[in-house]
Design a protein around this motif. Structure first.
Motif, PDB file in Angstrom:
ATOM      1  N   PHE A 146      83.121  44.784 139.776  1.00 21.40           N
ATOM      2  CA  PHE A 146      84.512  44.787 139.497  1.00 21.40           C
ATOM      3  C   PHE A 146      85.289  43.978 140.282  1.00 21.40           C
ATOM      4  CE2 PHE A 146      88.912  46.368 140.108  1.00 21.40           C
ATOM      5  CZ  PHE A 146      89.420  46.375 138.956  1.00 21.40           C
ATOM      6  N   LEU A 147      84.967  44.183 141.584  1.00 22.26           N
ATOM      7  CA  LEU A 147      85.897  43.584 142.858  1.00 22.26           C
ATOM      8  C   LEU A 147      85.381  42.076 142.847  1.00 22.26           C
ATOM      9  CD1 LEU A 147      85.897  46.275 145.535  1.00 22.26           C
ATOM     10  CD2 LEU A 147      87.869  45.784 143.985  1.00 22.26           C
ATOM     11  N   ALA A 148      84.049  41.816 142.778  1.00 17.68           N
ATOM     12  CA  ALA A 148      83.562  40.450 142.651  1.00 17.68           C
ATOM     13  C   ALA A 148      84.370  39.647 141.750  1.00 17.68           C
ATOM     14  CB  ALA A 148      81.946  40.334 142.575  1.00 17.68           C
ATOM     15  N   ALA A 149      84.387  40.234 140.424  1.00 11.70           N
ATOM     16  CA  ALA A 149      84.869  39.357 139.392  1.00 11.70           C
ATOM     17  C   ALA A 149      86.537  39.045 139.499  1.00 11.70           C
ATOM     18  CB  ALA A 149      84.599  40.301 137.946  1.00 11.70           C
ATOM     19  N   LEU A 150      87.160  39.672 139.933  1.00 11.24           N
ATOM     20  CA  LEU A 150      88.661  39.239 140.338  1.00 11.24           C
ATOM     21  C   LEU A 150      88.978  37.997 140.792  1.00 11.24           C
ATOM     22  CD1 LEU A 150      90.247  42.886 141.225  1.00 11.24           C
ATOM     23  CD2 LEU A 150      90.176  41.828 139.012  1.00 11.24           C
ATOM     24  N   PRO A 151      88.368  37.502 141.853  1.00  8.85           N
ATOM     25  CA  PRO A 151      88.618  36.226 142.420  1.00  8.85           C
ATOM     26  C   PRO A 151      88.020  35.077 141.430  1.00  8.85           C
ATOM     27  CG  PRO A 151      87.601  37.579 144.183  1.00  8.85           C
ATOM     28  CD  PRO A 151      87.435  38.219 142.804  1.00  8.85           C
ATOM     29  N   VAL A 152      86.791  35.351 140.552  1.00  8.46           N
ATOM     30  CA  VAL A 152      86.473  34.395 139.553  1.00  8.46           C
ATOM     31  C   VAL A 152      87.610  34.181 138.694  1.00  8.46           C
ATOM     32  CG1 VAL A 152      84.718  33.953 138.008  1.00  8.46           C
ATOM     33  CG2 VAL A 152      84.087  34.853 140.435  1.00  8.46           C
ATOM     34  N   ILE A 153      88.011  35.292 138.249  1.00  5.28           N
ATOM     35  CA  ILE A 153      89.121  35.258 137.047  1.00  5.28           C
ATOM     36  C   ILE A 153      90.259  34.277 137.456  1.00  5.28           C
ATOM     37  CG2 ILE A 153      90.518  36.696 135.302  1.00  5.28           C
ATOM     38  CD1 ILE A 153      88.254  38.754 135.675  1.00  5.28           C
ATOM     39  N   ILE A 154      91.015  34.911 138.311  1.00  4.39           N
ATOM     40  CA  ILE A 154      92.059  34.334 139.201  1.00  4.39           C
ATOM     41  C   ILE A 154      91.838  32.783 138.969  1.00  4.39           C
ATOM     42  CG2 ILE A 154      93.644  33.985 140.977  1.00  4.39           C
ATOM     43  CD1 ILE A 154      93.322  36.941 141.369  1.00  4.39           C
ATOM     44  N   THR A 155      90.695  32.254 139.948  1.00  7.28           N
ATOM     45  CA  THR A 155      90.527  31.058 140.076  1.00  7.28           C
ATOM     46  C   THR A 155      89.962  30.174 138.715  1.00  7.28           C
ATOM     47  OG1 THR A 155      89.304  31.434 142.250  1.00  7.28           O
ATOM     48  CG2 THR A 155      88.754  29.355 141.410  1.00  7.28           C
ATOM     49  N   ALA A 156      89.414  30.886 137.845  1.00  7.34           N
ATOM     50  CA  ALA A 156      89.292  30.192 136.688  1.00  7.34           C
ATOM     51  C   ALA A 156      90.667  29.990 135.865  1.00  7.34           C
ATOM     52  CB  ALA A 156      88.339  31.002 135.682  1.00  7.34           C
ATOM     53  N   SER A 186      91.824  26.280 147.422  1.00  7.38           N
ATOM     54  CA  SER A 186      90.849  25.394 147.918  1.00  7.38           C
ATOM     55  C   SER A 186      89.999  24.741 146.749  1.00  7.38           C
ATOM     56  CB  SER A 186      89.602  25.935 148.662  1.00  7.38           C
ATOM     57  OG  SER A 186      90.275  26.406 149.999  1.00  7.38           O
ATOM     58  N   ALA A 187      89.952  25.953 145.369  1.00  8.90           N
ATOM     59  CA  ALA A 187      89.188  25.424 144.384  1.00  8.90           C
ATOM     60  C   ALA A 187      89.981  24.978 143.149  1.00  8.90           C
ATOM     61  CB  ALA A 187      88.512  26.868 143.905  1.00  8.90           C
ATOM     62  N   SER A 188      91.363  25.316 143.096  1.00  6.24           N
ATOM     63  CA  SER A 188      92.051  24.855 141.865  1.00  6.24           C
ATOM     64  C   SER A 188      93.015  23.865 141.982  1.00  6.24           C
ATOM     65  CB  SER A 188      92.994  25.965 141.457  1.00  6.24           C
ATOM     66  OG  SER A 188      93.919  25.809 140.510  1.00  6.24           O
TER      67      SER A 188
END
Length: 470
Positions: A369-379, A424-426
């Motif tokens: 769950f914690l690992a998914a949060l940065p992916v969702i925000i960056t996406a 850095s990614a968006s």
């Protein structure tokens, strides 16, 4: 829409809206409600934010228009729903608070940009010999970001470009790329821990009960790791580049460093003192302390105790500076305010309780769950959904669950990491857009091309940290 009107028509339509008055009314009302709890002040703050939106329209671009249209649609939806007015007012309250917070903190930039001390420190950091240049730029951007926020990027990016010029005025693209990447790789991580960052203010409002000392400790440690990784990536990327000529180190501007350190230290010390003695949150304390520090700094560096007349003139000059800065400040405040409004209003319109039940995160491992949060925000950042919008929405959604799927401190840490990673990614992140506008480099180049691999490396390191913590 005003983006399609010529300047004369825009001037006639919006000349009476006075951005500086809109800012003053909204900020004063928010502060009065915050300190005294007056309901009338809260009502004025709601009206004031709507006034800010109208006053900012002459400077709206595609992103602001999209936010405004979506906000209007959500507002109309709430109006026709049973009990929707209370939820509409709640979203307006959050919007007014966010707008006031970022405006009052961004004021520091107005004093900093006119401060000889800040310019001297920035020039020193960007003029270091090749071996020290990455850490000087990264740590300088990170430190200045603590009390200048995104103003640090606006300050340092032009100095980097100037420092990359040769004797003929031609910019060395390699030097420019390495230093701008160093700025992004250092600056963005202050969002993980600094009490002056919008990320911390938003997240601590959404998730009460956070262990703040633990959060700051984790944030500082993670920021240090990510900056070291940035240097390692820099050395790897440029391992085949010819060595740069050795240049003497510039003279340390001791007085300038002392001034900047004093301002930063005083800002943080007074903020925490007010929070501990008066019971305000860190964000609320900052909103009271920051404008006072800004005004005192502007006056002191311009007229260092050489008579009341000089201080009076500097005070009037500061008022003129605020009037000139009002249009840009109001646009920033409205953008972030509308993002917060959309996040809360969308959570009110959508069946978040049913969504929360459908997700059933109780069966999902905490680390996943914690690992998914940065992916969702960056996406979300790839399609111009700002981190603040995503964070507020997810904060409201998680609040509908019977129990949080992870410790609130770790949730805040993970969301803040995603917010920082998006820099850095968006290509739509605020810092990226500021550098792009200043240096005329496409945001996709700054992120995907120059720092995409670095973002992946940072996320891999984050997975390791989360695996240990969770």
């Amino acid at each position: 829409m005003s983006m399609f009107l010529n300047s004369d028509i825009r001037s006639r339509l919006f000349s009476g809206l006075r951005p500086n008055a809109a800012l003053f009314v909204t900020a004063s009302a928010v502060l009065l409600h915050m300190v005294f709890g007056w309901d009338l002040a809260l009502m004025i703050a709601r009206v004031g934010f709507c006034w800010m939106c109208l006053a900012a329209m002459p400077r709206f671009e595609l992103r602001e228009w999209a936010l405004a249209v979506l906000s209007l649609g959500l507002a109309l939806t709430l109006v026709v729903q049973p009990g929707g007015m209370a939820r509409l007012f709640s979203a307006l309250d959050l919007a007014a608070f966010f707008a006031t917070f970022i405006v009052l903190l961004t004021l520091i930039k107005e004093a900093a940009e006119r401060s000889p001390s800040v310019k001297a420190v920035g020039h020193f950091l960007t003029s270091q010999p090749a071996g020290r240049r990455f850490f000087a730029t990264a740590l300088g951007g990170h430190t200045l970001g603590v009390f200048l926020n995104f103003g640090a990027v606006s300050l340092i990016a032009p100095l980097i470009q100037k420092g990359a010029e040769d004797s003929s005025g031609r910019v060395d693209p390699d030097t420019e790329r390495r230093q701008l990447s160093a700025l992004l790789r250092g600056f963005s991580w202050f969002l993980l821990w600094a009490p002056t960052s919008l990320a911390q203010a938003v997240l601590l409002i959404l998730f009460p009960g956070v262990d703040y000392v633990y959060l700051v400790s984790m944030g500082l440690l993670t920021a240090a790791v990510m900056i070291v990784l940035g240097r390692a990536m820099d050395r790897f990327e440029w391992r085949h580049a010819p060595p740069l000529p050795v240049a003497p180190a510039p003279v340390v501007p001791k007085r300038a460093f002392a001034v900047v350190a004093s301002v930063c230290g005083l800002l943080i010390a007074l903020t925490f003192s007010l929070s501990l003695t008066a019971g305000f949150t860190i964000a609320q304390s900052l909103m009271i302390v920051a404008p006072t520090i800004t005004c005192a700094w502007f006056i002191a560096e311009g007229a260092p105790f050489n008579g009341l007349g000089a201080i009076s003139r500097r005070t009037k000059a500061f008022g003129a500076v605020l009037t000139l800065a009002a249009p840009a400040l109001i646009r920033t405040g409205v953008t972030l305010g509308l993002s917060g409004f959309i996040g809360r209003a969308a959570a009110s319109v959508l069946p978040t309780d049913q969504i929360a039940q459908w997700l059933d995160l109780s069966s999902v491992p905490t680390w996943l769950f914690l690992a998914a949060l940065p992916v969702i925000i960056t996406a979300g950042g790839q399609i111009a959904l700002s981190p603040i919008l995503m964070v507020v929405f997810f904060g409201e959604l998680l609040g509908q669950m019977p129990a949080l799927p992870a410790d609130p401190t770790l949730i805040v840490y993970s969301l803040a990491f995603g917010w920082a990673l998006s820099m850095s990614a968006s290509p739509n992140a605020t810092a990226t857009l500021l550098i792009s506008a200043t240096c005329r480099i496409p945001p996709q180049t700054l992120t995907w091309k120059w720092n995409g691999a670095y973002a992946v490396l940072c996320y891999a390191a984050f997975l390791g940290i989360i695996g240990i913590l969770a």
